[in-house]
Design an enzyme around this catalytic site. Structure first.
Site, PDB file in Angstrom:
ATOM      1  N   HIS A 100      16.148 -38.532 -19.513  1.00  0.00           N
ATOM      2  CA  HIS A 100      16.334 -37.616 -18.397  1.00  0.00           C
ATOM      3  C   HIS A 100      16.393 -38.324 -17.051  1.00  0.00           C
ATOM      4  CE1 HIS A 100      11.995 -38.178 -18.763  1.00  0.00           C
ATOM      5  NE2 HIS A 100      11.881 -37.816 -17.494  1.00  0.00           N
ATOM      6  N   HIS A 128      16.360 -38.822  -9.046  1.00  0.00           N
ATOM      7  CA  HIS A 128      16.845 -37.489  -9.400  1.00  0.00           C
ATOM      8  C   HIS A 128      18.120 -37.209  -8.608  1.00  0.00           C
ATOM      9  CE1 HIS A 128      13.230 -36.107 -11.583  1.00  0.00           C
ATOM     10  NE2 HIS A 128      12.582 -36.912 -10.751  1.00  0.00           N
TER      11      HIS A 128
END
Length: 268
Positions: A100, A128
């Site tokens: 992720h 992110h």
């Protein structure tokens, strides 16, 4: 109320909050195996359902101090003093694709930050895309999280925001490693966290949580006000490095639940 008195009261509330026996401290590390969850909306495994996937993740849905949040200027309490110190240094590090996200972890002593006389050791950083925190409703192209741990397993995270522009120096030094990263950790040699280079004079601070399961609360968040730049090539490299379906890996903004947000500005 006089602004100075309001700042003093807000600062005192911050210390009381940190010392409260009712606050859950972020002792749990972020999950490394992304298989059970996704960032896609309207799916059982999406952000709205994280707390139902695993009983240990229930805080993701029931917590009242979740991250990220929108940092709205109209709601902040302004504090004059800087109230922290950074002391970073070069140390051996490795890079790994956690599925992720892409994480750089330091194996030696890469230094620390000190917040109100409490020390937090730098252990890792990751990215992110797009940013998780927003400022007055604006979302940026990327966000770097520098994760620190302190005594008793307490966690402090620095969030650095990026917008599209000139290449970022720190990522440029890691680009070959990012482009070839895999599930097995790859040695990067010596990595200097000081190359992240972010402005420290003005920043937001609040109490929140990890932004991935188990979403543990009690994290001290420091989000730097100044927005750095990152190139499209660098954004693409970080997105291409993660598993399919995680190219966008940002948790939606959470309810602030009337939490206090402190804005530190030594010039006020």
């Amino acid at each position: 109320m006089d602004p100075r008195a309001k700042a003093i009261i807000s600062s005192a509330l911050f210390f009381l909050y940190l010392s409260s026996p009712n606050i859950s401290i972020a002792r749990d590390i972020e999950v490394d195996d992304e298989t059970p969850f996704t960032y896609e909306q309207n799916l059982e495994k999406g952000p709205e359902g994280w707390g139902k996937i695993n009983p240990h993740w229930k805080t993701c849905n029931t917590g009242k101090f979740q991250s990220p949040i929108d940092l709205t200027n109209a709601r902040v309490n302004i504090i004059r003093d800087e109230a922290w110190r950074r002391e970073y240094k070069p140390a051996p590090a490795g890079i790994v694709n956690r599925g992720h996200d892409v994480m750089v972890s330091w194996k030696g002593d890469a230094g620390k930050i000190t917040i109100r006389r409490t020390e937090y050791k730098l252990v890792q950083c990751h990215w992110h895309s797009p940013s998780e925190h927003t400022v007055n409703g604006t979302r940026f192209d990327m966000e770097l999280h520098m994760v620190h741990t302190g005594a008793g397993g307490k966690t402090a995270v620095i969030g650095v925001l990026y917008k599209l522009g000139k290449p970022n120096e720190f990522i440029a030094r890691l680009l070959d490693g990012i482009k070839t990263v895999g599930k097995e950790e790859k040695d990067l040699g010596i990595v200097d966290p000081r190359n992240i280079r972010f402005q420290t004079k003005k920043f937001y601070r609040y109490i929140g949580s990890l932004t991935v399961p188990p979403c543990t609360e009690g994290v001290i968040w420091t989000v730097v006000k100044r927005v750095n730049t990152i190139s499209m090539e660098q954004i693409a490299a970080l997105r291409n490095a993660v598993d399919d379906g995680y190219e966008t890996n940002s948790r939606p903004v959470q309810d602030s639940n009337e939490r206090s947000v402190w804005f530190y500005d030594p010039n006020v």
